[in-house]
Design an enzyme around this catalytic site. Structure first.
Site, PDB file in Angstrom:
ATOM      1  N   ASP A 169      39.440  48.297  35.145  1.00 53.31           N
ATOM      2  CA  ASP A 169      40.076  48.115  36.407  1.00 53.31           C
ATOM      3  C   ASP A 169      41.484  48.700  36.347  1.00 53.31           C
ATOM      4  O   ASP A 169      41.709  49.291  35.439  1.00 53.31           O
ATOM      5  CB  ASP A 169      40.295  46.717  36.793  1.00 53.31           C
ATOM      6  CG  ASP A 169      40.046  46.432  38.283  1.00 53.31           C
ATOM      7  OD1 ASP A 169      41.058  47.122  38.972  1.00 53.31           O
ATOM      8  OD2 ASP A 169      39.028  46.035  38.851  1.00 53.31           O
ATOM      9  N   HIS A 205      44.880  44.001  41.331  1.00 54.72           N
ATOM     10  CA  HIS A 205      43.382  44.210  41.444  1.00 54.72           C
ATOM     11  C   HIS A 205      42.462  43.606  40.358  1.00 54.72           C
ATOM     12  O   HIS A 205      41.761  42.842  40.438  1.00 54.72           O
ATOM     13  CB  HIS A 205      42.824  45.468  42.087  1.00 54.72           C
ATOM     14  CG  HIS A 205      41.562  45.529  42.514  1.00 54.72           C
ATOM     15  ND1 HIS A 205      40.400  45.976  41.532  1.00 54.72           N
ATOM     16  CD2 HIS A 205      40.828  45.221  43.717  1.00 54.72           C
ATOM     17  CE1 HIS A 205      39.320  45.762  42.037  1.00 54.72           C
ATOM     18  NE2 HIS A 205      39.554  45.479  43.240  1.00 54.72           N
ATOM     19  N   VAL A 216      39.798  30.417  33.140  1.00 52.22           N
ATOM     20  CA  VAL A 216      39.377  29.099  32.082  1.00 52.22           C
ATOM     21  C   VAL A 216      39.246  27.992  33.101  1.00 52.22           C
ATOM     22  O   VAL A 216      39.997  27.531  33.805  1.00 52.22           O
ATOM     23  CB  VAL A 216      40.796  29.034  31.365  1.00 52.22           C
ATOM     24  CG1 VAL A 216      40.580  27.749  30.482  1.00 52.22           C
ATOM     25  CG2 VAL A 216      41.047  30.137  30.544  1.00 52.22           C
ATOM     26  N   ILE A 223      42.034  27.704  38.803  1.00 53.69           N
ATOM     27  CA  ILE A 223      40.550  27.903  39.294  1.00 53.69           C
ATOM     28  C   ILE A 223      39.667  27.908  38.327  1.00 53.69           C
ATOM     29  O   ILE A 223      40.241  27.597  36.909  1.00 53.69           O
ATOM     30  CB  ILE A 223      40.513  29.209  40.095  1.00 53.69           C
ATOM     31  CG1 ILE A 223      40.831  30.300  39.138  1.00 53.69           C
ATOM     32  CG2 ILE A 223      41.409  29.244  41.366  1.00 53.69           C
ATOM     33  CD1 ILE A 223      40.561  31.606  39.878  1.00 53.69           C
ATOM     34  N   SER A 361      34.554  44.060  45.600  1.00 57.56           N
ATOM     35  CA  SER A 361      35.377  43.986  44.435  1.00 57.56           C
ATOM     36  C   SER A 361      35.314  42.593  44.023  1.00 57.56           C
ATOM     37  O   SER A 361      35.430  42.256  42.902  1.00 57.56           O
ATOM     38  CB  SER A 361      36.744  44.444  44.714  1.00 57.56           C
ATOM     39  OG  SER A 361      36.963  45.969  44.416  1.00 57.56           O
TER      40      SER A 361
END
Length: 954
Positions: A169, A205, A216, A223, A361
């Site tokens: 990316d 991005h 994690v 998250i 994406s």
């Protein structure tokens, strides 16, 4: 997995605005390509003149022929290097990326390089961009993890192996607190260093993608991810620090690096329009190393194929909202393999922040995360197996997306089902049909699937439950059958299994009608027609010319409907009449060509069979760009055709397809065949004016089967074979029906063989006035031992046999057919009644014996009976009736006439179910009514009349 059509494709990068330029220079210099840069791949036998130890390439010394070719086109090389150095793949090592100073129109240079004997191919470098639409940065719930049932999957199988997934990316924040624990060493392939981190917060991005992939989990921070700490991220930065943060400058260089540095899976959330052979070669390189590649389908809300997602060996991912409906921005189409949540996806952002983005994406790393967790649970799975499991276990979403049927892949990814079904191994069993999925209407097939465990079943036809809950059942109706199987948390719905009816019928056999006496042996015979209609038959498209240009198409795809051909396919050939025009669009096929060199490499052809199989005929980038339009080209694709050389000019002739037509052997010939034509870019339309199929089916190996029945449809089967021995124990009309069936065809219509069984004796009468023999001769006949009535071609009636002394006799007795019972007398009342077919004496109800009796005057209704006194091998007949009627009764007429009958019937009223066989002349007269009942029939050569009147004053 559903078999779907390839989409129409257009070369455009996946950004929010699309600009159309209608000239050849604009076509190769707009934002879809990297300005001034080309790929050149030298041929393998040129390798011994390539000497380099670094990626940098001195064209004049290492590949001088390339340098000379570029100089001849008045172009100056600004920079050149080997983009995939160092690489172990011999093919990729021969690819060079060359930057031309001042750019300009590079198409003449590309054409010249393709003609160079040292060049395998040359092409423009396509620009690739990230595929994401950021929302206002905000925190939100990770609804998508529950949607794909990731937490439930963790409970079913906790996984074991550590899986390495490369994120190629624009940049990845490797120090983010919610990523660092799952981060491995990476690479910046764009700036050639080991720092994949973003230069500033706008390069966000890749960090967002990485968080979706493997944030994690269970660390009380931020998250979680579907991979549940079973995936480690290999960060690969492919955008230069000085470049636009939305563009991926060295994406395929990054793929090569990840493939050579331990990646099990590669996640790509970027892309653009248009095919590149170099890029496909890099994808194939990774695939051949056992690496699964997953890429974003695009965010343009259209069917334009995005690359790398549309390349071979790549899983293409579309995006869904939380309702499992297609996200408004998501690209769709037949190149999509699977879908996943892609709206309001919360994930990591650079410098310890979080935010929600929209896009394919976001859907892509979620699928990659699920694939990584699946591989952790089952580390021996191959890339193809992972793809198969994810597709087979995806939740069906077509009912929620009726406008996108077949265009969102296999459905929405479901990690719980993927893990559970792989645990139970029920996903890999397929439906089978015995004896075949292609049979005649009225026949049936048994659909079944192997039972793996204690799973439950439910069968559906065209989406409606059949009520059958067994592992197999018999089907008769055409349609698409699906099977739902449930075992614990594993719930699968099979791909549609299509049942088709064979609609090609055998020609009917020929047979005859028969007359027989009661209790005589009789054998019926049928002659089957010769089995034909196995081809080769040619079927042609009859519609208008169809234009293709990028996404646009001027009308429906060309199709031909194949019918009236027997058996299964032996071989096929495909005919396509086409041309590639210079300039214009999909509506320009009727206008003159521009006169320049069209982009012949943009076109592709595929064939779709009635059973849904799709075969490549010509792939994109097969033809070269170096040939002007020469008008219509007729290409025949067959298995014995010549190979189309890569980069060659289009020409008419017989060529081998890119795919394998032999996969159609033993497939269904009848139905709709479709030519799937595509044009890969705007301008220079592909114009298809003709499409045809030449089909040869397998010849029968056995003679046609002849079958006899007792009814015109249904009924009982009486025998198989060209002959049938029948009983003649039933007096009157007896119908038998016969059909033939050639191998690979349906049975013919049944044709009737009518058997008229006459009583013994068979009785008939003649008015004395019509008898042509003398009284003495008449007495010989009446008193004879045997008597038979015969008829010649002029309908002259003869009696012959053995007289009372055993001597033979033969008399012409009448020149018209005798009357049969009931005889209605109008006028003359003197008759002679005969009986034939008896091998003994005949006893009459008048007390007389002999072959006949003389009735001198019949003035009232006379009801005779006759009995044959012979040795019977079946039940004897007695008192055969024969009526002579002088009054006008209410007359009921049944039975059948013999051939050449000539008889008048009179009655107060007449009701008839008589079969009048031709050639006969029959007249009905009654003063009240004449009713023709069911069963009444006249053959084509019979003459029949009916009048209201009587015999005195008709």
């Amino acid at each position: 997995m559903p078999i779907t059509l390839k989409p129409l494709r257009i070369v455009l990068i996946l950004i929010s605005a699309v600009f159309f330029c209608f000239n050849s220079i604009a076509q190769q210099s707009n934002e879809e390509f990297v300005q001034g840069e080309i790929y050149v791949k030298v041929k393998s036998d040129y390798t011994n003149r390539v000497f380099k130890n670094t990626a940098a390439t001195n064209v004049s010394s290492e590949i001088p022929d390339i340098g000379n070719a570029i100089a001849k086109e008045n172009k100056i090389i600004e920079n050149a290097y080997s983009p995939f150095f160092p690489v172990k793949d011999e093919g990729l090592s021969r690819v060079f990326r060359i930057k031309i100073k001042d750019g300009g129109d590079l198409l003449p240079l590309i054409a010249a390089l393709k003609d160079n004997p040292a060049v395998e191919y040359a092409e423009l470098v396509r620009k690739r961009a990230i595929i994401a639409n950021p929302n206002d940065p905000s925190f939100g719930s990770q609804w998508f993890l529950n949607k794909v049932k990731a937490p439930q999957a963790w409970d079913v199988n906790p996984g074991s192996a550590t899986i390495k997934i490369a994120v190629v990316d624009n940049a990845i924040d490797t120090n983010h607190p919610d990523l660092a624990g799952n981060m491995l060493a990476g690479r910046d392939v764009a700036d050639d260093d080991n720092n994949p981190n973003p230069p500033n917060a706008t390069f966000d991005h890749g960090t967002h993608v990485a968080g979706i992939l493997s944030a994690v989990t269970n660390n009380s921070v931020g998250i979680a991810a579907a991979a549940n700490n079973r995936v480690k991220i290999i960060p690969v930065k492919a955008t230069r620090n000085t470049s636009n943060n939305r563009y991926i400058d060295e994406g395929f260089k990054g793929i090569r690096w990840a493939a050579d540095n331990g990646a099990d899976i590669i996640s790509l959330s970027w892309g653009g329009g248009g095919y590149s052979q170099t890029e496909q070669d890099v994808i194939t390189y990774a695939y051949n190393k056992g690496i699964l590649v997953i890429a974003a389908a695009g965010n343009d809300n259209n069917e334009i194929a995005s690359y790398p997602a549309a390349y071979d060996h790549v899983i293409s991912v579309a995006a869904l909202d939380d309702t499992d409906t297609k996200s408004s921005f998501s690209t769709f189409g037949s190149t999509v393999d699977i879908s996943a949540p892609g709206r309001s996806i919360l994930s990591t952002l650079p410098y310890n922040t979080y935010g929600s983005f929209n896009g394919t994406s976001m859907a892509t790393p979620l699928v990659a995360s699920c694939a990584g967790y699946l591989l952790s649970c089952f580390p021996t799975l191959s890339p193809d197996s992972i793809e198969t499991i994810l597709k087979f276990t995806a939740d069906k979403i077509e009912a929620l997306n009726p406008s996108y049927e077949g265009k969102l892949g296999a459905g929405r990814v479901n990690l719980l089902k993927a893990v559970s079904c792989q645990n139970s191994s029920i996903f890999n069993a397929s439906i089978s049909a015995n004896p075949s999925s292609y049979f005649c209407e009225g026949d049936s097939a048994n659909l079944s699937i192997p039972v793996v465990s204690s799973e439950s079943f439910e069968w559906f036809l065209n989406g409606t439950s059949t009520g059958n809950v067994a592992s197999s059942f018999f089907v008769k109706n055409e349609g698409n059958y699906t099977l739902k199987r449930v075992l614990g948390d594993c719930e699968l719905e099979s791909d549609p299994f299509t049942i088709l009816h064979n609609k090609t019928f055998t020609n009917s056999p020929s047979t005859s009608n028969y007359e027989s006496n009661y209790c005589e042996a009789l054998q019926l015979q049928a002659i089957p027609a010769i089995c034909s209609n196995y081809g080769p038959n040619q079927y042609n498209y009859s519609g208008p010319q169809v234009g293709f240009d990028g996404l646009e198409v001027s009308g429906p795809l060309p199709t031909v409907n194949v019918s009236n051909i027997g058996g299964l396919i032996d071989s096929v050939a495909v005919i396509v009449i086409w041309q590639k025009k210079d300039g214009g669009n999909y509506l320009s096929c009727g206008t003159p060509d521009g006169g320049g060199t069209p982009f012949n490499n943009e076109l592709s052809f595929q064939l779709k069979s009635p059973s849904g199989k799709i075969i490549d005929l010509v792939k994109v980038n097969t033809y070269g760009q170096n040939a002007p339009n020469i008008g219509d080209i007729t290409t025949v694709f067959s298995m014995n055709g010549a190979t189309i050389a890569i980069g060659s000019s289009p020409a008419s002739g017989n060529f081998a397809p890119a795919g394998d037509l032999s996969v159609l052997e033993n497939d269904i010939p009848s139905g709709e065949w479709t030519l799937i034509a595509e044009d890969d870019a705007l301008i220079d339309p592909l114009c298809v004016s003709g499409f045809g199929m030449i089909i040869k089916t397998k010849e029968p190996t056995t003679p046609p089967i002849v079958t006899w029945y007792d009814a015109v449809s249904g009924g009982n089967q009486l025998g198989i074979g060209n002959t049938l021995t029948v009983s003649t124990n039933t007096i009157g009309n007896n119908d038998y029906f016969v059909a033939a069936q050639c191998e690979g065809m349906c049975p013919s219509e049944r044709v009737v063989s009518n058997v008229i069984v006459s009583s013994v004796p068979k009785l008939f009468a003649l008015p004395v006035s019509e008898v042509l023999i003398t009284p003495a001769q008449l007495n010989v006949v009446i008193t004879a031992q045997t008597m038979t009535l015969t008829v010649d071609a002029q309908n002259l009636q003869y009696v012959n046999g053995l007289d009372q002394s055993g001597d033979a006799y033969n008399f012409l007795i009448a020149n018209k057919s005798p009357d049969v019972s009931p005889v209605t007398i109008c006028g003359e009342n003197e008759y002679v009644v005969f009986g034939q077919g008896c091998n003994g004496t005949i006893s009459w109800s008048t007390g007389e014996t002999g072959m006949g009796i003389y009735l001198e005057e019949v003035t009232s209704n006379t009801n005779l009976t006759a009995t044959c006194n012979q040795t019977w091998v079946c039940a004897p007949l007695t008192n055969i009736p024969f009526d002579l009627l002088t009054s006008l009764p209410n007359l009921n007429i049944a039975g059948s006439t013999g051939p050449n009958s000539n008889q008048d019937y009179y009655g107060q009223s007449i009701s008839s179910s008589q079969l009048i066989n031709g050639p006969s002349i029959i007249d009905y007269r009654a003063p009240q009514s004449i009713l023709l009942q069911a069963g009444f029939e006249t053959t084509s050569s019979a003459v029949f009349s009916a009048q209201i009147g009587d015999c005195v004053n008709p």
